[in-house]
Design a protein around this motif. Structure first.
Motif, PDB file in Angstrom:
ATOM      1  N   VAL A  55       0.818  -1.222   0.000  1.00 43.24           N
ATOM      2  CA  VAL A  55       0.000   0.000   0.000  1.00 43.24           C
ATOM      3  C   VAL A  55       0.852   1.273   0.000  1.00 43.24           C
ATOM      4  O   VAL A  55       0.321   2.373   0.128  1.00 43.24           O
ATOM      5  N   SER A  56       2.160   1.142  -0.179  1.00 40.85           N
ATOM      6  CA  SER A  56       3.055   2.296  -0.065  1.00 40.85           C
ATOM      7  C   SER A  56       2.765   3.388  -1.100  1.00 40.85           C
ATOM      8  O   SER A  56       2.931   4.572  -0.814  1.00 40.85           O
ATOM      9  N   TYR A  57       2.338   3.009  -2.286  1.00 42.37           N
ATOM     10  CA  TYR A  57       2.015   4.038  -3.280  1.00 42.37           C
ATOM     11  C   TYR A  57       0.839   4.884  -2.791  1.00 42.37           C
ATOM     12  O   TYR A  57       0.862   6.110  -2.897  1.00 42.37           O
ATOM     13  N   GLY A  58      -0.164   4.241  -2.212  1.00 44.14           N
ATOM     14  CA  GLY A  58      -1.290   4.989  -1.660  1.00 44.14           C
ATOM     15  C   GLY A  58      -0.858   5.884  -0.505  1.00 44.14           C
ATOM     16  O   GLY A  58      -1.354   7.002  -0.356  1.00 44.14           O
ATOM     17  N   ILE A  59       0.065   5.395   0.317  1.00 42.43           N
ATOM     18  CA  ILE A  59       0.600   6.229   1.400  1.00 42.43           C
ATOM     19  C   ILE A  59       1.249   7.470   0.805  1.00 42.43           C
ATOM     20  O   ILE A  59       1.018   8.592   1.263  1.00 42.43           O
ATOM     21  N   TYR A  60       2.057   7.264  -0.229  1.00 42.72           N
ATOM     22  CA  TYR A  60       2.726   8.378  -0.903  1.00 42.72           C
ATOM     23  C   TYR A  60       1.712   9.361  -1.499  1.00 42.72           C
ATOM     24  O   TYR A  60       1.845  10.578  -1.346  1.00 42.72           O
ATOM     25  N   ILE A  61       0.712   8.838  -2.167  1.00 42.47           N
ATOM     26  CA  ILE A  61      -0.266   9.702  -2.841  1.00 42.47           C
ATOM     27  C   ILE A  61      -1.106  10.501  -1.851  1.00 42.47           C
ATOM     28  O   ILE A  61      -1.380  11.675  -2.050  1.00 42.47           O
ATOM     29  N   TRP A  62      -1.547   9.884  -0.764  1.00 39.17           N
ATOM     30  CA  TRP A  62      -2.525  10.496   0.131  1.00 39.17           C
ATOM     31  C   TRP A  62      -1.950  11.224   1.341  1.00 39.17           C
ATOM     32  O   TRP A  62      -2.675  11.938   2.026  1.00 39.17           O
ATOM     33  N   HIS A  63      -0.660  11.076   1.655  1.00 41.26           N
ATOM     34  CA  HIS A  63      -0.158  11.564   2.938  1.00 41.26           C
ATOM     35  C   HIS A  63      -0.293  13.076   3.124  1.00 41.26           C
ATOM     36  O   HIS A  63      -0.692  13.531   4.194  1.00 41.26           O
ATOM     37  N   VAL A  64       0.000  13.867   2.116  1.00 46.24           N
ATOM     38  CA  VAL A  64      -0.068  15.327   2.289  1.00 46.24           C
ATOM     39  C   VAL A  64      -1.514  15.787   2.396  1.00 46.24           C
ATOM     40  O   VAL A  64      -1.848  16.594   3.271  1.00 46.24           O
ATOM     41  N   LEU A  65      -2.372  15.274   1.527  1.00 41.21           N
ATOM     42  CA  LEU A  65      -3.780  15.673   1.563  1.00 41.21           C
ATOM     43  C   LEU A  65      -4.407  15.359   2.923  1.00 41.21           C
ATOM     44  O   LEU A  65      -5.088  16.199   3.519  1.00 41.21           O
ATOM     45  N   LEU A  66      -4.167  14.159   3.431  1.00 42.66           N
ATOM     46  CA  LEU A  66      -4.751  13.793   4.725  1.00 42.66           C
ATOM     47  C   LEU A  66      -4.158  14.607   5.870  1.00 42.66           C
ATOM     48  O   LEU A  66      -4.864  14.938   6.820  1.00 42.66           O
ATOM     49  N   ALA A  67      -2.875  14.946   5.800  1.00 45.41           N
ATOM     50  CA  ALA A  67      -2.278  15.806   6.828  1.00 45.41           C
ATOM     51  C   ALA A  67      -2.956  17.173   6.825  1.00 45.41           C
ATOM     52  O   ALA A  67      -3.256  17.735   7.889  1.00 45.41           O
ATOM     53  N   GLU A  68      -3.216  17.699   5.640  1.00 42.57           N
ATOM     54  CA  GLU A  68      -3.903  18.990   5.543  1.00 42.57           C
ATOM     55  C   GLU A  68      -5.332  18.897   6.074  1.00 42.57           C
ATOM     56  O   GLU A  68      -5.805  19.787   6.767  1.00 42.57           O
ATOM     57  N   ILE A  69      -6.025  17.831   5.738  1.00 39.58           N
ATOM     58  CA  ILE A  69      -7.398  17.653   6.215  1.00 39.58           C
ATOM     59  C   ILE A  69      -7.434  17.574   7.731  1.00 39.58           C
ATOM     60  O   ILE A  69      -8.269  18.226   8.377  1.00 39.58           O
ATOM     61  N   PRO A  96      -5.734   3.131   6.454  1.00 42.14           N
ATOM     62  CA  PRO A  96      -6.937   2.581   5.800  1.00 42.14           C
ATOM     63  C   PRO A  96      -7.227   3.216   4.442  1.00 42.14           C
ATOM     64  O   PRO A  96      -7.655   2.526   3.521  1.00 42.14           O
ATOM     65  N   VAL A  97      -6.970   4.519   4.311  1.00 43.38           N
ATOM     66  CA  VAL A  97      -7.202   5.173   3.012  1.00 43.38           C
ATOM     67  C   VAL A  97      -6.259   4.589   1.969  1.00 43.38           C
ATOM     68  O   VAL A  97      -6.666   4.322   0.830  1.00 43.38           O
ATOM     69  N   ALA A  98      -5.003   4.367   2.332  1.00 41.60           N
ATOM     70  CA  ALA A  98      -4.047   3.762   1.397  1.00 41.60           C
ATOM     71  C   ALA A  98      -4.488   2.352   1.017  1.00 41.60           C
ATOM     72  O   ALA A  98      -4.381   1.954  -0.148  1.00 41.60           O
ATOM     73  N   ALA A  99      -4.989   1.593   1.986  1.00 41.26           N
ATOM     74  CA  ALA A  99      -5.460   0.231   1.695  1.00 41.26           C
ATOM     75  C   ALA A  99      -6.667   0.257   0.764  1.00 41.26           C
ATOM     76  O   ALA A  99      -6.752  -0.544  -0.178  1.00 41.26           O
ATOM     77  N   LEU A 100      -7.604   1.165   1.020  1.00 41.27           N
ATOM     78  CA  LEU A 100      -8.780   1.287   0.147  1.00 41.27           C
ATOM     79  C   LEU A 100      -8.377   1.739  -1.251  1.00 41.27           C
ATOM     80  O   LEU A 100      -8.914   1.249  -2.254  1.00 41.27           O
ATOM     81  N   SER A 101      -7.436   2.664  -1.330  1.00 43.39           N
ATOM     82  CA  SER A 101      -6.947   3.144  -2.616  1.00 43.39           C
ATOM     83  C   SER A 101      -6.300   1.999  -3.397  1.00 43.39           C
ATOM     84  O   SER A 101      -6.511   1.864  -4.605  1.00 43.39           O
ATOM     85  N   HIS A 102      -5.546   1.181  -2.698  1.00 40.04           N
ATOM     86  CA  HIS A 102      -4.913   0.031  -3.346  1.00 40.04           C
ATOM     87  C   HIS A 102      -5.978  -0.918  -3.892  1.00 40.04           C
ATOM     88  O   HIS A 102      -5.925  -1.342  -5.045  1.00 40.04           O
ATOM     89  N   ARG A 103      -6.959  -1.221  -3.063  1.00 38.86           N
ATOM     90  CA  ARG A 103      -7.992  -2.198  -3.449  1.00 38.86           C
ATOM     91  C   ARG A 103      -8.900  -1.689  -4.561  1.00 38.86           C
ATOM     92  O   ARG A 103      -9.217  -2.406  -5.501  1.00 38.86           O
ATOM     93  N   TRP A 104      -9.344  -0.434  -4.454  1.00 43.21           N
ATOM     94  CA  TRP A 104     -10.380   0.056  -5.366  1.00 43.21           C
ATOM     95  C   TRP A 104      -9.859   0.905  -6.506  1.00 43.21           C
ATOM     96  O   TRP A 104     -10.615   1.251  -7.415  1.00 43.21           O
TER      97      TRP A 104
END
Length: 118
Positions: A55-69, A96-104
């Motif tokens: 799920v590391s790609y999802g972690i990379y993609i979502w980390h800044v957006l979720l920190a801002e949120i 969990p967002v990274a896992a969902l991003s990976h799955r879906w």
């Protein structure tokens, strides 16, 4: 002192020393991962490490957006959370967002490869 535009609580010295230390630490992790040996292989084969890699790609993609949120939500609720608490909330959301991003998202996109000649 100039303030960090993304997070004013990050001290200027950390932008140089802290982030450089984190980069050096990841360099050591990569060097160890490339080393031969049963200990390294066993460590990298652990289910939690394999899952994080998956799920590391999802972690990379979502980390800044979720920190801002997390930061802006805590400010909007007038509950300005301390940086360590924001990091805990951010991590609890990020994995969990990274896992969902990976799955879906990632897996269906990878399935499209069979439709294209490479």
């Amino acid at each position: 002192h100039p303030m960090n535009a993304v997070d004013p609580e990050v001290p200027p010295w950390f932008e140089i020393v802290g982030f450089s230390g984190i980069a050096a630490g990841f360099t050591v992790v990569c060097a160890v991962a490339l080393a031969e040996g049963p200990g390294v292989r066993a460590l990298l084969a652990r289910p939690a490490v394999v899952w994080i890699g998956r799920v590391s790609y999802g972690i990379y993609i979502w980390h800044v957006l979720l920190a801002e949120i997390v930061t802006h939500t805590s400010e909007a609720l007038h509950a300005k959370l301390a940086l360590p608490l924001r990091a805990i909330v951010w991590s609890a959301l990020l994995l969990p967002v990274a896992a969902l991003s990976h799955r879906w998202f990632e897996l269906p996109m990878q399935g499209l490869r069979e439709h294209f000649d490479a």
